[in-house]
Motif scaffolding. Structure first.
Motif, PDB file in Angstrom:
ATOM      1  N   SER A 145       0.840  -1.199   0.000  1.00 16.04           N
ATOM      2  CA  SER A 145       0.000   0.000   0.000  1.00 16.04           C
ATOM      3  C   SER A 145       0.875   1.250   0.000  1.00 16.04           C
ATOM      4  CB  SER A 145      -0.923   0.006   1.220  1.00 16.04           C
ATOM      5  OG  SER A 145      -0.153  -0.028   2.414  1.00 16.04           O
ATOM      6  N   PRO A 147       1.280   5.479   0.847  1.00 20.61           N
ATOM      7  CA  PRO A 147       0.792   6.442   1.858  1.00 20.61           C
ATOM      8  C   PRO A 147      -0.005   7.573   1.234  1.00 20.61           C
ATOM      9  CG  PRO A 147       3.095   6.850   1.405  1.00 20.61           C
ATOM     10  CD  PRO A 147       2.728   5.632   0.609  1.00 20.61           C
ATOM     11  N   GLY A 148      -1.200   7.255   0.749  1.00 25.26           N
ATOM     12  CA  GLY A 148      -2.047   8.261   0.123  1.00 25.26           C
ATOM     13  C   GLY A 148      -2.645   7.733  -1.166  1.00 25.26           C
ATOM     14  N   GLU A 149      -3.511   8.554  -1.782  1.00 24.95           N
ATOM     15  CA  GLU A 149      -4.177   8.182  -3.018  1.00 24.95           C
ATOM     16  C   GLU A 149      -3.489   8.856  -4.201  1.00 24.95           C
ATOM     17  OE1 GLU A 149      -6.662   6.031  -3.493  1.00 24.95           O
ATOM     18  OE2 GLU A 149      -6.646   5.539  -1.345  1.00 24.95           O
ATOM     19  N   PHE A 150      -3.080   8.041  -5.191  1.00 21.54           N
ATOM     20  CA  PHE A 150      -2.415   8.572  -6.375  1.00 21.54           C
ATOM     21  C   PHE A 150      -3.447   8.730  -7.490  1.00 21.54           C
ATOM     22  CE2 PHE A 150       0.235   7.792 -10.276  1.00 21.54           C
ATOM     23  CZ  PHE A 150       0.919   9.006 -10.223  1.00 21.54           C
ATOM     24  N   ASP A 151      -3.527   9.911  -8.089  1.00 23.10           N
ATOM     25  CA  ASP A 151      -4.529  10.196  -9.114  1.00 23.10           C
ATOM     26  C   ASP A 151      -4.071   9.846 -10.529  1.00 23.10           C
ATOM     27  OD1 ASP A 151      -6.233  11.090  -7.195  1.00 23.10           O
ATOM     28  OD2 ASP A 151      -5.909  13.230  -7.565  1.00 23.10           O
ATOM     29  N   ALA A 283       4.570  10.403   1.427  1.00 23.05           N
ATOM     30  CA  ALA A 283       3.156  10.773   1.275  1.00 23.05           C
ATOM     31  C   ALA A 283       2.835  10.949  -0.201  1.00 23.05           C
ATOM     32  CB  ALA A 283       2.838  12.057   2.039  1.00 23.05           C
ATOM     33  N   ILE A 284       1.554  10.732  -0.525  1.00 21.34           N
ATOM     34  CA  ILE A 284       1.061  10.948  -1.887  1.00 21.34           C
ATOM     35  C   ILE A 284      -0.258  11.714  -1.801  1.00 21.34           C
ATOM     36  CG2 ILE A 284       0.161   9.851  -3.981  1.00 21.34           C
ATOM     37  CD1 ILE A 284       2.020   7.542  -3.513  1.00 21.34           C
ATOM     38  N   SER A 285      -0.384  12.742  -2.623  1.00 20.64           N
ATOM     39  CA  SER A 285      -1.626  13.506  -2.702  1.00 20.64           C
ATOM     40  C   SER A 285      -1.837  13.893  -4.159  1.00 20.64           C
ATOM     41  CB  SER A 285      -1.564  14.751  -1.824  1.00 20.64           C
ATOM     42  OG  SER A 285      -2.756  15.507  -1.948  1.00 20.64           O
ATOM     43  N   VAL A 289       4.063  13.354  -5.189  1.00 21.01           N
ATOM     44  CA  VAL A 289       4.699  12.386  -4.305  1.00 21.01           C
ATOM     45  C   VAL A 289       5.753  13.108  -3.473  1.00 21.01           C
ATOM     46  CG1 VAL A 289       6.091  10.284  -4.163  1.00 21.01           C
ATOM     47  CG2 VAL A 289       4.304  10.485  -5.911  1.00 21.01           C
ATOM     48  N   THR A 290       5.669  12.943  -2.165  1.00 20.29           N
ATOM     49  CA  THR A 290       6.658  13.526  -1.253  1.00 20.29           C
ATOM     50  C   THR A 290       7.517  12.410  -0.701  1.00 20.29           C
ATOM     51  OG1 THR A 290       5.141  15.305  -0.650  1.00 20.29           O
ATOM     52  CG2 THR A 290       7.010  14.899   0.821  1.00 20.29           C
ATOM     53  N   SER A 296       9.391  16.943  -3.086  1.00 22.05           N
ATOM     54  CA  SER A 296       8.145  16.543  -3.741  1.00 22.05           C
ATOM     55  C   SER A 296       8.304  16.644  -5.252  1.00 22.05           C
ATOM     56  CB  SER A 296       6.985  17.441  -3.296  1.00 22.05           C
ATOM     57  OG  SER A 296       6.705  17.262  -1.921  1.00 22.05           O
TER      58      SER A 296
END
Length: 429
Positions: A145, A147-151, A283-285, A289-290, A296
């Motif tokens: 998994s 760490p976040g949702e990738f668009d 993290a991913i937003s 990607v960070t 980032s």
């Protein structure tokens, strides 16, 4: 009658040895031909168009069936497909297989096994004296998994076929194993940018040293393990430097304690700035990607080069002596401590083991079955050893990394010596 599940390299080696020692069997494979993952036309293959062997042909081929002189040192997957087809024809293995057939389940039935298969919508259940599972270790993707949702687009290396998928995109490859590095190199030629997220250090080896395949060195004389680790690590450092020279983390373990990356181009592209290395993903937003260092970047596609998990979906894991470990606990990675007629073939990995090392495993099992049929005490002696030493690690004194992919890793010389001893005993030589 025995059942062999799989017609990839290990399945074929198993079939070859069963036939050689007159053990009756039927083989099953999902695909319409032999070759397993090496047949890119196999819908279940995880092969990609640019893939070649990462070990040289001389260290990989079956001893009794060498590859042709005209075959490249590191053959393309299409050459390997032809090789396994020729092998199957040479030893008359096609006639023993039922192709385009799925094994649905394997269930214990007294002192035998009920095997249910399906083909063209029709199921069939047959009873076999024993089962040899050779469906491979590289078909169920390990998809951790994020760490976040990738668009953007998210894919695993198992779904990768061609660099066309990268055209004009900002690409992040997660992982730094052999496939991840191969694919990152592919991406350089088509992508707008290529980055890699690398969590741990790796040792990198070129495919050739002084014009010869790297894995062909070191066989003429044997150094003590600790000395060899130091000497080879020093040689690598002299030849190519440290991973940190290319922006990658240095390994915090000794050489050979994990599988090295065999690739002559990845460091070249890193050194030229065509691939940019990063650390772990924090993290991913959206498409951003960070990384763990706070940097980032924005990406269109993330490719997970995160390997595979062992998977035997047609049989209850409790039958395999898995016991919560990352791999079934078996003697020599093949003999069950209790079931004398259930074997996991090819669940073994080692630098330099090649197909011949796996062929030796198959010959050992076939000789055991022959000895058991004859009621020889050698078979009983091997069974006692399998019970007493199931799960014993044949690491040759190496401190392998505690990773799932290393759970069935062995030291080549230690493993082959143990297998060879059983073969000699069972042959009565």
């Amino acid at each position: 009658m025995y059942a062999v599940i799989g017609a990839g390299p290990m399945g074929l080696a198993t079939a070859r040895n069963l036939k050689k020692y007159d053990i009756p069997f039927i083989g099953f494979d999902l695909h319409s031909d032999v070759g397993g993952l090496w047949d890119i036309d196999n819908p279940h293959s995880t092969m990609y168009e640019s893939a070649h062997l990462i070990s040289s042909k001389g260290m990989t081929e079956f001893k009794e069936f060498p590859m042709a002189e005209g075959v490249a040192t590191y053959p393309h997957h299409s050459e390997m497909k032809r090789y396994f087809q020729s092998y199957a024809r040479q030893f008359g293995l096609y006639e023993h297989y039922e192709f385009s057939t799925r094994v649905e389940n394997v269930v214990r039935d007294g002192d035998g096994w009920q095997v249910t298969t399906s083909k063209a919508g029709e199921q069939q259940t047959r009873r076999f004296e024993g089962v040899l599972i050779a469906n491979g270790t590289l078909h169920k993707p390990n998809m951790p998994s994020l760490p976040g949702e990738f668009d953007g687009e998210l894919m695993h290396s198992s779904d990768y076929r061609s660099a066309d998928v990268f055209a004009g995109k900002r690409v992040l490859v997660v992982g730094c194993g052999n496939s991840a590095c191969d694919i990152a190199v592919d991406a350089v030629h088509r992508a707008a940018s290529v980055d890699m997220s690398v969590r741990r250090g790796y040792y990198f080896l070129p495919k050739f040293i002084m014009g010869k395949p790297t894995d062909s060195f070191g066989g003429k004389f044997t150094l003590p393990r600790a000395v060899k680790q130091k000497v080879d690590a020093a040689l690598i450092k002299l030849l190519i430097g440290k991973p940190s020279d290319y922006g990658l983390p240095d390994p915090d373990y000794k050489l050979y304690e994990s599988h090295p990356v065999i690739n002559s181009l990845i460091l070249h592209y890193l050194g030229h700035g065509d691939i940019t290395p990063h650390g772990d993903i924090a993290a991913i937003s959206g498409k951003t990607v960070t990384f763990s260092d706070g940097q980032s970047r924005v990406y269109d596609l993330i490719l997970m080069g995160t390997g595979y998990k062992l998977d035997y979906p047609f049989i209850d894991a409790a039958e395999l002596n898995w016991q919560g470990h990352d791999a079934p606990q078996l003697y020599l990675n093949v003999f069950h401590p209790e079931h004398r007629n259930l074997f996991i073939m090819g669940m073994v990995e080692a630098a330099g083991l090649g197909w011949e090392g796996r062929n030796e495993q198959a010959e050992m099992v076939a000789l055991y079955l022959q000895a058991k049929q004859k009621g020889l005490p050698l078979a009983t002696a091997l069974e006692k050893k399998a019970t007493a030493e199931a799960g014993k690690t044949l690491d040759g004194g190496l401190d392998y990394l505690k990773l799932a992919r290393m759970a069935y890793y062995v030291h080549k010389d230690t493993y082959r010596k143990a297998v060879g001893t059983h073969i000699t005993e069972l042959k009565g030589v």
